[in-house]
Design a protein around this motif. Structure first.
Motif, PDB file in Angstrom:
ATOM      1  N   ASN A 225       0.813  -1.211   0.000  1.00  0.00           N
ATOM      2  CA  ASN A 225       0.000   0.000   0.000  1.00  0.00           C
ATOM      3  C   ASN A 225       0.847   1.261   0.000  1.00  0.00           C
ATOM      4  N   ASN A 226       1.837   1.314   0.876  1.00  0.00           N
ATOM      5  CA  ASN A 226       2.641   2.528   1.007  1.00  0.00           C
ATOM      6  C   ASN A 226       3.587   2.736  -0.157  1.00  0.00           C
ATOM      7  N   SER A 227       4.052   1.651  -0.771  1.00  0.00           N
ATOM      8  CA  SER A 227       4.921   1.798  -1.939  1.00  0.00           C
ATOM      9  C   SER A 227       4.200   2.547  -3.051  1.00  0.00           C
ATOM     10  N   ALA A 228       2.901   2.266  -3.190  1.00  0.00           N
ATOM     11  CA  ALA A 228       2.129   2.955  -4.220  1.00  0.00           C
ATOM     12  C   ALA A 228       2.029   4.451  -3.923  1.00  0.00           C
ATOM     13  N   TYR A 229       1.764   4.803  -2.672  1.00  0.00           N
ATOM     14  CA  TYR A 229       1.624   6.220  -2.317  1.00  0.00           C
ATOM     15  C   TYR A 229       2.964   6.943  -2.326  1.00  0.00           C
ATOM     16  N   TYR A 230       3.975   6.339  -1.719  1.00  0.00           N
ATOM     17  CA  TYR A 230       5.304   6.946  -1.756  1.00  0.00           C
ATOM     18  C   TYR A 230       5.789   7.069  -3.204  1.00  0.00           C
ATOM     19  N   GLY A 231       5.484   6.068  -4.011  1.00  0.00           N
ATOM     20  CA  GLY A 231       5.909   6.102  -5.411  1.00  0.00           C
ATOM     21  C   GLY A 231       5.359   7.301  -6.160  1.00  0.00           C
ATOM     22  N   GLU A 232       4.105   7.621  -5.906  1.00  0.00           N
ATOM     23  CA  GLU A 232       3.509   8.780  -6.569  1.00  0.00           C
ATOM     24  C   GLU A 232       4.159  10.081  -6.103  1.00  0.00           C
ATOM     25  N   VAL A 233       4.522  10.141  -4.828  1.00  0.00           N
ATOM     26  CA  VAL A 233       5.198  11.345  -4.320  1.00  0.00           C
ATOM     27  C   VAL A 233       6.578  11.480  -4.964  1.00  0.00           C
ATOM     28  N   TYR A 234       7.331  10.384  -4.978  1.00  0.00           N
ATOM     29  CA  TYR A 234       8.640  10.410  -5.627  1.00  0.00           C
ATOM     30  C   TYR A 234       8.513  10.784  -7.100  1.00  0.00           C
ATOM     31  N   ARG A 235       7.524  10.204  -7.768  1.00  0.00           N
ATOM     32  CA  ARG A 235       7.351  10.458  -9.202  1.00  0.00           C
ATOM     33  C   ARG A 235       7.094  11.940  -9.471  1.00  0.00           C
ATOM     34  N   ALA A 236       6.261  12.556  -8.617  1.00  0.00           N
ATOM     35  CA  ALA A 236       6.003  13.991  -8.775  1.00  0.00           C
ATOM     36  C   ALA A 236       7.297  14.783  -8.593  1.00  0.00           C
ATOM     37  N   GLY A 237       8.135  14.363  -7.650  1.00  0.00           N
ATOM     38  CA  GLY A 237       9.407  15.045  -7.447  1.00  0.00           C
ATOM     39  C   GLY A 237      10.339  14.905  -8.630  1.00  0.00           C
ATOM     40  N   ILE A 238      10.414  13.708  -9.187  1.00  0.00           N
ATOM     41  CA  ILE A 238      11.293  13.481 -10.349  1.00  0.00           C
ATOM     42  C   ILE A 238      10.814  14.293 -11.547  1.00  0.00           C
ATOM     43  N   LEU A 239       9.509  14.314 -11.764  1.00  0.00           N
ATOM     44  CA  LEU A 239       8.972  15.050 -12.909  1.00  0.00           C
ATOM     45  C   LEU A 239       9.078  16.564 -12.738  1.00  0.00           C
ATOM     46  N   SER A 240       9.275  17.002 -11.477  1.00  0.00           N
ATOM     47  CA  SER A 240       9.406  18.447 -11.251  1.00  0.00           C
ATOM     48  C   SER A 240      10.774  18.975 -11.663  1.00  0.00           C
ATOM     49  N   ILE A 241      11.716  18.078 -11.914  1.00  0.00           N
ATOM     50  CA  ILE A 241      13.058  18.486 -12.314  1.00  0.00           C
ATOM     51  C   ILE A 241      13.096  18.665 -13.824  1.00  0.00           C
ATOM     52  N   GLY A 242      13.513  19.823 -14.271  1.00  0.00           N
ATOM     53  CA  GLY A 242      13.526  20.133 -15.691  1.00  0.00           C
ATOM     54  C   GLY A 242      14.510  19.276 -16.482  1.00  0.00           C
ATOM     55  N   ARG A 243      14.247  19.180 -17.773  1.00  0.00           N
ATOM     56  CA  ARG A 243      15.112  18.399 -18.661  1.00  0.00           C
ATOM     57  C   ARG A 243      16.532  18.942 -18.677  1.00  0.00           C
ATOM     58  N   GLY A 244      16.677  20.229 -18.430  1.00  0.00           N
ATOM     59  CA  GLY A 244      18.001  20.832 -18.439  1.00  0.00           C
ATOM     60  C   GLY A 244      18.933  20.224 -17.407  1.00  0.00           C
ATOM     61  N   GLN A 245      18.383  19.765 -16.277  1.00  0.00           N
ATOM     62  CA  GLN A 245      19.212  19.143 -15.249  1.00  0.00           C
ATOM     63  C   GLN A 245      19.789  17.815 -15.731  1.00  0.00           C
ATOM     64  N   TRP A 246      18.974  17.062 -16.464  1.00  0.00           N
ATOM     65  CA  TRP A 246      19.470  15.815 -17.054  1.00  0.00           C
ATOM     66  C   TRP A 246      20.577  16.103 -18.062  1.00  0.00           C
ATOM     67  N   GLU A 247      20.354  17.133 -18.890  1.00  0.00           N
ATOM     68  CA  GLU A 247      21.341  17.473 -19.918  1.00  0.00           C
ATOM     69  C   GLU A 247      22.630  17.985 -19.296  1.00  0.00           C
ATOM     70  N   ALA A 248      22.496  18.774 -18.207  1.00  0.00           N
ATOM     71  CA  ALA A 248      23.691  19.276 -17.534  1.00  0.00           C
ATOM     72  C   ALA A 248      24.483  18.130 -16.919  1.00  0.00           C
ATOM     73  N   ALA A 249      23.779  17.152 -16.341  1.00  0.00           N
ATOM     74  CA  ALA A 249      24.461  15.996 -15.758  1.00  0.00           C
ATOM     75  C   ALA A 249      25.160  15.179 -16.839  1.00  0.00           C
ATOM     76  N   ALA A 250      24.484  15.020 -17.986  1.00  0.00           N
ATOM     77  CA  ALA A 250      25.083  14.253 -19.080  1.00  0.00           C
ATOM     78  C   ALA A 250      26.308  14.957 -19.636  1.00  0.00           C
ATOM     79  N   SER A 251      26.283  16.290 -19.634  1.00  0.00           N
ATOM     80  CA  SER A 251      27.413  17.050 -20.187  1.00  0.00           C
ATOM     81  C   SER A 251      28.676  16.904 -19.332  1.00  0.00           C
ATOM     82  N   THR A 252      28.496  16.518 -18.070  1.00  0.00           N
ATOM     83  CA  THR A 252      29.657  16.308 -17.198  1.00  0.00           C
ATOM     84  C   THR A 252      30.180  14.878 -17.273  1.00  0.00           C
TER      85      THR A 252
END
Length: 221
Positions: free
Chosen positions: A104-131
């Protein structure tokens, strides 16, 4: 008025019941540690599956989230503890509660984590890849720390709800705080042990509630 005081605020009965309730509190704290730690870990795994670019992983994860967010935790707990024995699977009350709350809690925590991951812009992924960081390293060192910070109040708020849900363990006769208080009530024929248990829950949860409010105010400014 005196009858109400004697029935609900009898300090002598509370004193007598306190050792039993403290034993139940220890079990509640053990259960909280197991449920919260495994719930957070399971939720992270669910979030990574839900945000995966691979559809064969993303779609089953989404189905998992929908099912276990929709299913009442009490129904799930009773099914695991009382239903699985018909299939020859018998587990202890503690394990039944841990498994039910993990799902039960994995489903709820998962949605919270997912919202956090999606809140990070694509630019952060690109900046990490550039390093020179690969996707796993970028996720671990760049994305997840920011994602968790963004949703920390929601994670803490969900944790408060998880701790409250541990009281459901009493229905499978796990000797946690509420079960101990109810046993003391049945012995003394007095509701004062339940009032004492409620006060203990308040002491346990109030600091977390205040912490959630503090983080919410900080993010709002």
């Amino acid at each position: 008025m005196q009858a109400i005081i004697d029935q609900f605020f009898n300090f002598e009965i509370m004193r007598q019941a306190l050792p039993m309730l403290l034993t139940g509190l220890v079990m509640t704290l053990k259960l909280c540690v197991v449920v919260v730690i495994f719930g957070l870990a399971g939720g992270l795994a669910v979030a990574l599956g839900a945000t995966s670019p691979r559809r064969w992983l993303r779609y089953p994860t989404m189905v998992f989230v929908d099912i276990f967010r929709a299913m009442p935790p009490l129904v799930l707990l009773i099914f695991i503890y009382s239903g699985l024995p018909f299939a020859g699977i018998r587990i202890s009350p503690f394990a039944a509660v841990a498994v039910a709350f993990l799902l039960n809690n994995s489903a709820y925590y998962g949605e919270v984590y997912r919202a956090g991951i999606l809140s990070i812009g694509r630019g952060q992924w690109e900046a990490a890849a550039s390093t020179g960081l690969g996707m796993p390293q970028a996720l671990a060192y760049v994305i997840l720390p920011q994602a968790v910070r963004n949703v920390l109040p929601e994670l803490l708020s969900n944790t408060v709800e998880v701790i409250k849900l541990t009281s459901l363990a009493s229905v499978v006769s796990l000797a946690e705080l509420l079960y101990a208080a109810n046993m003391a009530r049945s012995i003394t024929y007095n509701a004062s042990p339940l009032v004492l248990a409620a006060f203990i829950y308040l002491l346990l949860l109030w600091p977390l509630v205040r912490l959630v409010s503090r983080f919410q105010r900080q993010l709002a400014t």
